[in-house]
Design a protein around this motif. Structure first.
Motif, PDB file in Angstrom:
ATOM      1  N   SER A 148     -29.325  19.936  29.150  1.00 48.35           N
ATOM      2  CA  SER A 148     -28.409  19.746  30.287  1.00 48.35           C
ATOM      3  C   SER A 148     -27.514  20.956  30.528  1.00 48.35           C
ATOM      4  O   SER A 148     -27.020  21.164  31.643  1.00 48.35           O
ATOM      5  CB  SER A 148     -27.551  18.500  30.071  1.00 48.35           C
ATOM      6  OG  SER A 148     -26.800  18.587  28.879  1.00 48.35           O
TER       7      SER A 148
ATOM      8  N   ARG B 174     -27.853  10.052  22.600  1.00 48.56           N
ATOM      9  CA  ARG B 174     -28.849  10.954  23.167  1.00 48.56           C
ATOM     10  C   ARG B 174     -30.262  10.471  22.861  1.00 48.56           C
ATOM     11  O   ARG B 174     -31.146  10.479  23.731  1.00 48.56           O
ATOM     12  CB  ARG B 174     -28.651  12.373  22.613  1.00 48.56           C
ATOM     13  CG  ARG B 174     -29.702  13.380  23.074  1.00 48.56           C
ATOM     14  CD  ARG B 174     -29.642  13.643  24.550  1.00 48.56           C
ATOM     15  NE  ARG B 174     -30.760  14.490  24.976  1.00 48.56           N
ATOM     16  CZ  ARG B 174     -30.990  14.816  26.239  1.00 48.56           C
ATOM     17  NH1 ARG B 174     -30.190  14.382  27.192  1.00 48.56           N
ATOM     18  NH2 ARG B 174     -32.014  15.590  26.552  1.00 48.56           N
TER      19      ARG B 174
ATOM     20  N   ASP C   3     -31.460  18.686  23.919  1.00 55.68           N
ATOM     21  CA  ASP C   3     -30.719  18.448  25.155  1.00 55.68           C
ATOM     22  C   ASP C   3     -30.697  19.752  25.956  1.00 55.68           C
ATOM     23  O   ASP C   3     -30.274  20.793  25.448  1.00 55.68           O
ATOM     24  CB  ASP C   3     -29.290  18.023  24.781  1.00 55.68           C
ATOM     25  CG  ASP C   3     -28.428  17.678  25.983  1.00 55.68           C
ATOM     26  OD1 ASP C   3     -28.809  18.024  27.115  1.00 55.68           O
ATOM     27  OD2 ASP C   3     -27.366  17.073  25.776  1.00 55.68           O
TER      28      ASP C   3
ATOM     29  N   ASN D  60     -29.555  18.004  19.647  1.00 56.97           N
ATOM     30  CA  ASN D  60     -28.634  16.881  19.847  1.00 56.97           C
ATOM     31  C   ASN D  60     -29.335  15.598  19.431  1.00 56.97           C
ATOM     32  O   ASN D  60     -30.164  15.062  20.159  1.00 56.97           O
ATOM     33  CB  ASN D  60     -28.196  16.786  21.306  1.00 56.97           C
ATOM     34  CG  ASN D  60     -27.177  15.690  21.543  1.00 56.97           C
ATOM     35  OD1 ASN D  60     -26.903  14.872  20.658  1.00 56.97           O
ATOM     36  ND2 ASN D  60     -26.610  15.638  22.744  1.00 56.97           N
TER      37      ASN D  60
ATOM     38  N   GLU E  38     -33.095   9.488  25.642  1.00 63.82           N
ATOM     39  CA  GLU E  38     -34.378  10.184  25.661  1.00 63.82           C
ATOM     40  C   GLU E  38     -35.546   9.224  25.494  1.00 63.82           C
ATOM     41  O   GLU E  38     -36.609   9.408  26.108  1.00 63.82           O
ATOM     42  CB  GLU E  38     -34.421  11.249  24.568  1.00 63.82           C
ATOM     43  CG  GLU E  38     -33.624  12.501  24.880  1.00 63.82           C
ATOM     44  CD  GLU E  38     -34.089  13.675  24.040  1.00 63.82           C
ATOM     45  OE1 GLU E  38     -35.222  14.152  24.251  1.00 63.82           O
ATOM     46  OE2 GLU E  38     -33.314  14.101  23.171  1.00 63.82           O
TER      47      GLU E  38
END
Length: 328
Positions: free
Chosen positions: A88, A100, A86, A95, A104
């Motif tokens: 972000s 998640r 991740d 993650n 993805e």
């Protein structure tokens, strides 16, 4: 092109795969989309039918380029991508929560312009999410028909053991090359015992084994080799001395380059696939040199002796690992 069967896939994979981290641009000095697409097409023309990518390579850009390049040729190509990082927060972190992974998956399918991913790999083990939960999530994707085979990347044996209690592992992706051989201790023997194909990354050790690096080679922008301890002056000379001796060995015994020797050496370790990273078509010109010969046991021993003599202060690829997460 030599090929290998991977459980769950519709056809055999080439034993050389195209690695696309550099194509994404991030940590490799920025993207060059026209050359990237031409490189992918060149790989396919050379018989490479397995392309390995990841969302974090250029924060989606590598997957987008792969999707564009494979339009009209998708049915003849196996796509391996990854999941579980991740970015972000501004820097990649592990993650592997089910939420998640689901997000993805959908993002990767869209960027890759496909309805199924052939090999879906957890990019780095996430201790904050139970490996059993992660395995169950990926197996759910497999049963939904959105992925064909499950892989793990950078996992150790204990982590694979836990993962395999809930889902089959078709592939494992460790760093592995003449200079980075930690996978020999446990990961590769485990893979061989359990019928897991090793998609080994870093075949040319970030270009060190290309035969083109010198003491004066410099790197621009965000190129990760500016951080790689192998490329620091305290060690670079040792590795370049090894490359010079390996090149002489390769040419004297086989009439090949050190690059060809490095990749052939990986293929002669067993059920392995060598990921060959490239961002320009010319960087794949040596692919035909790899086929039709083998590194014999005597030469394997000579290689080991050269490395022991020249690389007196070896270092692994640990600098590339994102920070570990705390156990939940």
């Amino acid at each position: 092109m030599e090929q290998i069967s991977i459980p769950g896939l519709p056809f055999a994979a080439s034993r050389i795969a195209l690695g696309t981290w550099a194509i994404g641009g991030w940590m490799w000095g920025g993207p060059d989309d026209d050359n990237a697409i031409a490189t992918i097409h060149r790989a396919l023309d050379l018989g490479i039918n397995l392309v390995d990518t990841a969302p974090v390579y250029g924060f989606g850009h590598s997957e987008e380029i792969v999707g564009r390049a494979l339009e009209g040729r998708r049915d003849d190509v196996l796509i391996a991508t990854k999941v579980g990082l991740d970015w972000s927060s501004g820097r990649p972190r592990r993650n592997s929560t089910p939420e998640r992974l689901r997000q993805e998956l959908e993002d990767s399918l869209r960027r890759l312009r496909t309805d199924v991913i052939d090999i879906y790999q957890i990019h780095w083990p996430d201790d904050a999410t139970a490996f059993e939960v992660t395995a169950e999530t990926l197996d759910e994707f497999r049963r939904e028909g959105k992925i064909r085979a499950i892989g793990v990347s950078n996992f150790d044996v204990a982590q694979m053991e836990r993962f395999r209690t809930r889902a089959p592992i078709a592939t494992v992706q460790p760093p592995y090359n003449l200079f980075e051989r930690g996978a020999e201790d446990a990961v590769l023997p485990y893979a061989k015992t359990h019928g897991i194909v090793a998609l080994t990354y870093g075949a040319l050790c970030r270009g060190l084994l290309s035969g083109k690096m010198t003491e004066d080679t410099t790197f621009e922008g965000d190129d990760l080799r500016k951080m790689d301890p192998k490329f620091k002056q305290s060690r670079r000379g040792q590795y370049l001395a090894a490359v010079a001796e390996l090149d002489t060995l390769a040419r004297d015994k086989f009439g090949k380059s050190v690059l060809a020797l490095a990749v052939r050496w990986i293929l002669d370790q067993g059920d392995t696939v060598a990921l060959w990273g490239a961002r320009r078509p010319a960087q794949l010109d040596a692919v035909p040199e790899i086929m039709g010969w083998h590194v014999d046991a005597e030469t394997m021993a000579e290689i080991d002796a050269i490395l022991a003599k020249t690389v007196t202060d070896p270092v692994g690829p640990e600098f590339m690992a994102p920070p570990r997460t705390k156990v939940a």
